[in-house]
Enzyme design. Structure first.
Site, PDB file in Angstrom:
ATOM      1  N   HIS A  56       0.935  -1.069  -0.029  1.00  0.00           N
ATOM      2  CA  HIS A  56       0.208  -0.023  -0.030  1.00  0.00           C
ATOM      3  C   HIS A  56       0.997   1.223   0.019  1.00  0.00           C
ATOM      4  O   HIS A  56       2.121   1.035   0.390  1.00  0.00           O
ATOM      5  CB  HIS A  56      -0.913  -0.121   1.320  1.00  0.00           C
ATOM      6  CG  HIS A  56      -0.177  -0.101   2.680  1.00  0.00           C
ATOM      7  ND1 HIS A  56      -0.452  -1.262   3.452  1.00  0.00           N
ATOM      8  CD2 HIS A  56       0.728   0.961   3.190  1.00  0.00           C
ATOM      9  CE1 HIS A  56       0.299  -0.923   4.329  1.00  0.00           C
ATOM     10  NE2 HIS A  56       0.969   0.204   4.250  1.00  0.00           N
TER      11      HIS A  56
HETATM   12  C1  T46 Z   1       3.478   0.271   6.668  1.00  0.00           C
HETATM   13  C2  T46 Z   1       4.136  -0.886   6.758  1.00  0.00           C
HETATM   14  C3  T46 Z   1       5.337  -1.079   6.826  1.00  0.00           C
HETATM   15  C4  T46 Z   1      -2.881  -0.702  14.172  1.00  0.00           C
HETATM   16  O1  T46 Z   1      -4.174  -0.841  14.687  1.00  0.00           O
HETATM   17  N1  T46 Z   1      -2.197   0.290  14.660  1.00  0.00           N
HETATM   18  C5  T46 Z   1      -0.916   0.588  13.998  1.00  0.00           C
HETATM   19  O2  T46 Z   1      -0.302   1.517  14.373  1.00  0.00           O
HETATM   20  C6  T46 Z   1      -0.756  -0.311  12.879  1.00  0.00           C
HETATM   21  C7  T46 Z   1       0.489  -0.086  11.879  1.00  0.00           C
HETATM   22  C8  T46 Z   1      -1.466  -1.203  12.250  1.00  0.00           C
HETATM   23  N2  T46 Z   1      -2.718  -1.305  12.997  1.00  0.00           N
HETATM   24  C9  T46 Z   1      -3.631  -2.699  12.808  1.00  0.00           C
HETATM   25  C10 T46 Z   1      -4.179  -2.416  11.477  1.00  0.00           C
HETATM   26  C11 T46 Z   1      -4.350  -3.917  10.930  1.00  0.00           C
HETATM   27  O3  T46 Z   1      -5.392  -4.500  11.596  1.00  0.00           O
HETATM   28  O4  T46 Z   1      -2.712  -3.804  12.662  1.00  0.00           O
HETATM   29  C12 T46 Z   1      -3.336  -4.842  11.502  1.00  0.00           C
HETATM   30  C13 T46 Z   1      -2.222  -4.898  10.472  1.00  0.00           C
HETATM   31  O5  T46 Z   1      -1.680  -3.686   9.955  1.00  0.00           O
HETATM   32  P1  T46 Z   1      -1.297  -3.830   8.479  1.00  0.00           P
HETATM   33  O6  T46 Z   1      -2.062  -4.780   7.706  1.00  0.00           O
HETATM   34  O7  T46 Z   1      -1.434  -2.303   7.751  1.00  0.00           O
HETATM   35  O8  T46 Z   1       0.220  -4.288   8.608  1.00  0.00           O
HETATM   36  P2  T46 Z   1       1.292  -3.884   7.199  1.00  0.00           P
HETATM   37  O9  T46 Z   1       2.519  -4.740   7.723  1.00  0.00           O
HETATM   38  O10 T46 Z   1       0.635  -4.490   5.967  1.00  0.00           O
HETATM   39  O11 T46 Z   1       1.690  -2.589   7.277  1.00  0.00           O
HETATM   40  C14 T46 Z   1       2.272  -1.816   8.151  1.00  0.00           C
HETATM   41  C15 T46 Z   1       1.658  -0.453   8.326  1.00  0.00           C
HETATM   42  O12 T46 Z   1       0.426  -0.356   8.510  1.00  0.00           O
HETATM   43  C16 T46 Z   1       2.024   0.535   7.146  1.00  0.00           C
HETATM   44  O13 T46 Z   1       1.666   1.746   7.581  1.00  0.00           O
HETATM   45  O14 T46 Z   1       3.810   1.322   5.909  1.00  0.00           O
HETATM   46  O15 T46 Z   1       3.673  -1.743   7.940  1.00  0.00           O
END
Ligand code: T46
Length: 145
Positions: A56
């Site tokens: 993303h």
């Molecule tokens: C990014 C890459 C490098 C939260 O509730 N609070 C938070 O601060 C974060 C980062 C995530 N979440 C929740 C949202 C989702 O339900 O954690 C879950 C997994 O997050 P996500 O699918 O977005 O994780 P990644 O690894 O795909 O992405 C993350 C960051 O979200 C994003 O900002 O740049 O790491």
């Protein structure tokens, strides 16, 4: 800080490292090492080697990614150019400005991705569709001349 060499002004940052017979220590200070005001930190770990994280862009959020342990690859894409960076050193950070597409792959078993972020968590700041991101990025380039 080293010179920009990645799409959209993303760049690698050198972080301080102190090593002696007891091991190594790296620290991060907002004023000296982060190109933004720190509002949030989080870390990603226990990622199966064949999984992809990220995939993303963020509209405004700026971040610095560090391989606090192990290694992983980060795809950095501005809608025109794409580069893949390997992070494998706890004293090296990858700065990602807003409007940068990122995907993290090839996590080693012991990988810990530590992230310093400029904003609190905001789902509205995410762009999950690559085509939408590329269109927004192209419009930004046109508007900025
Ligand atoms: C990014 C890459 C490098 C939260 O509730 N609070 C938070 O601060 C974060 C980062 C995530 N979440 C929740 C949202 C989702 O339900 O954690 C879950 C997994 O997050 P996500 O699918 O977005 O994780 P990644 O690894 O795909 O992405 C993350 C960051 O979200 C994003 O900002 O740049 O790491």
């Amino acid at each position: 800080m080293t010179e920009p060499l990645l799409p959209n002004g993303a760049r690698l940052l050198d972080l301080p490292k102190f090593t002696d017979e007891r091991g190594s220590l790296t620290y991060v200070e907002q004023q000296n090492h982060l190109p933004f005001e720190l509002r949030r930190a989080y870390y990603i770990y226990d990622v199966p080697g064949d999984e992809v994280r990220g995939e993303h862009a963020h509209i405004d959020l700026e971040q610095v990614l560090v391989a606090a342990s192990g290694r992983f690859d980060v795809v950095v894409d501005d809608g025109e150019d794409r580069r893949t960076v390997t992070l494998d050193a706890p004293d090296e950070g990858l700065y990602l400005p807003g409007m940068t597409w990122r995907a993290m792959t090839n996590f080693s078993e012991d990988a810990v991705c530590l992230v310093f972020a400029s904003e609190y968590y905001d789902e509205d700041d995410y762009v999950h569709e690559y085509d939408e991101f590329a269109e927004r990025a192209a419009n930004t380039r046109v508007n900025e001349g």
